[in-house]
Motif scaffolding. Sequence first.
Motif, PDB file in Angstrom:
ATOM      1  N   LYS A   3      40.120  37.404  36.377  1.00  0.00           N
ATOM      2  CA  LYS A   3      38.953  36.747  36.950  1.00  0.00           C
ATOM      3  C   LYS A   3      38.169  37.684  37.871  1.00  0.00           C
ATOM      4  N   ILE A   4      38.886  38.608  38.524  1.00  0.00           N
ATOM      5  CA  ILE A   4      38.190  39.569  39.390  1.00  0.00           C
ATOM      6  C   ILE A   4      37.223  40.411  38.568  1.00  0.00           C
ATOM      7  N   TYR A   5      37.670  40.829  37.386  1.00  0.00           N
ATOM      8  CA  TYR A   5      36.813  41.621  36.488  1.00  0.00           C
ATOM      9  C   TYR A   5      35.615  40.788  36.019  1.00  0.00           C
ATOM     10  N   TYR A   7      34.278  38.091  37.504  1.00  0.00           N
ATOM     11  CA  TYR A   7      33.381  37.836  38.632  1.00  0.00           C
ATOM     12  C   TYR A   7      32.556  39.081  38.969  1.00  0.00           C
ATOM     13  N   SER A   8      33.190  40.245  38.905  1.00  0.00           N
ATOM     14  CA  SER A   8      32.465  41.494  39.181  1.00  0.00           C
ATOM     15  C   SER A   8      31.380  41.720  38.131  1.00  0.00           C
ATOM     16  N   SER A   9      31.695  41.400  36.876  1.00  0.00           N
ATOM     17  CA  SER A   9      30.720  41.543  35.795  1.00  0.00           C
ATOM     18  C   SER A   9      29.537  40.602  35.999  1.00  0.00           C
ATOM     19  N   LEU A  11      28.514  39.325  38.846  1.00  0.00           N
ATOM     20  CA  LEU A  11      27.748  39.805  39.999  1.00  0.00           C
ATOM     21  C   LEU A  11      26.809  40.930  39.573  1.00  0.00           C
ATOM     22  N   PHE A  12      27.307  41.825  38.729  1.00  0.00           N
ATOM     23  CA  PHE A  12      26.495  42.932  38.220  1.00  0.00           C
ATOM     24  C   PHE A  12      25.332  42.407  37.375  1.00  0.00           C
ATOM     25  N   PHE A 249      26.782  31.944  39.717  1.00  0.00           N
ATOM     26  CA  PHE A 249      26.242  33.258  40.048  1.00  0.00           C
ATOM     27  C   PHE A 249      24.723  33.326  39.874  1.00  0.00           C
TER      28      PHE A 249
END
Length: 308
Positions: A3-5, A7-9, A11-12, A249
């Motif tokens: 999920k961290i990956y 969420y980071s995607s 956000l990007f 997001f």
Amino acid sequence: MSKIYIYSSLLFVTLLWGLNVIATKILVTTFAPVTMTSFRIFTAGIVAFLILFSFKKVKVVSFTQLRYIFIASLFNVVGHHFFLSIGLTKTSASNAGLILGLSPLISVVLATLILKNKLTITKAIGISTGFTGVCFVILNGASNISGISIGDLFIFLSIATQGFSFVMIKKVTSTLDPTIMTAYMLIFGSIILFILSTIVEPDGLSSMRNGSLEVWLIFFASAIFATGISHMIYNRAIQEIGVAESAIFINLIPFFSLIGAVTFLNEKISILQVSGFLFIVIGVLLGSGTLDRRLAIFRNRTLRKETI
């Protein structure tokens, strides 16, 4: 996929979409807006198909699926990007970014009217709050209703047409991978936009020779990353964590647009715009059902802990 990956995607992606408003503002002041947009969307479509081809996901669609894809592309690509490109020639990037943030609420309203989705009190309050925020934005600098920028109205039409397309997309994505549908929509929509550009912009092709190297770099960055790749990433996130969690997001897009407008275009942000931003974000959180879902998840977790 963690999920961290994801969420980071996401956000990007929202960063790219927010800054893409700034990029598009620069592009429409250099090239004929509709002509440029047709080329930009076509480039994005080619990128999307190349990505699908690399993952061996390209497939022929049925006639029924093709019909829905075509109708959806008329609204999601043609209508949305036509009004967006024209609107950005007549309003500020900061205003456009804020109004675009209303997109989730438009989808809720149309889903209620067309798909007969349930409208709760919380959602109704959210819709009212969000539209109040947009009123702050479009009345910014206008002494009365006649002073409202036509560009702001075009931007609003761009998200209204896009919202309607989501109804069509919902009808077909149950039988077709949304990433495949996105690629087809970009190609179909870009071709229609180009045909339309020959009518509304007879000298549009000649304007494409006006860009400097910097502007062309912005063009390809917008087409490849902000339009092609980012949509593929977002659709992938929807498959992994669902529509509701991914949609949270979207609230960051107006924020990134405001930051980009100040940083790259030296636009001045007013109190009314900041107020509008806050109302829109609160409205989307309430109106899209995001807050209700998060509270329900929290209550369920609390109940499980109490029963253990």
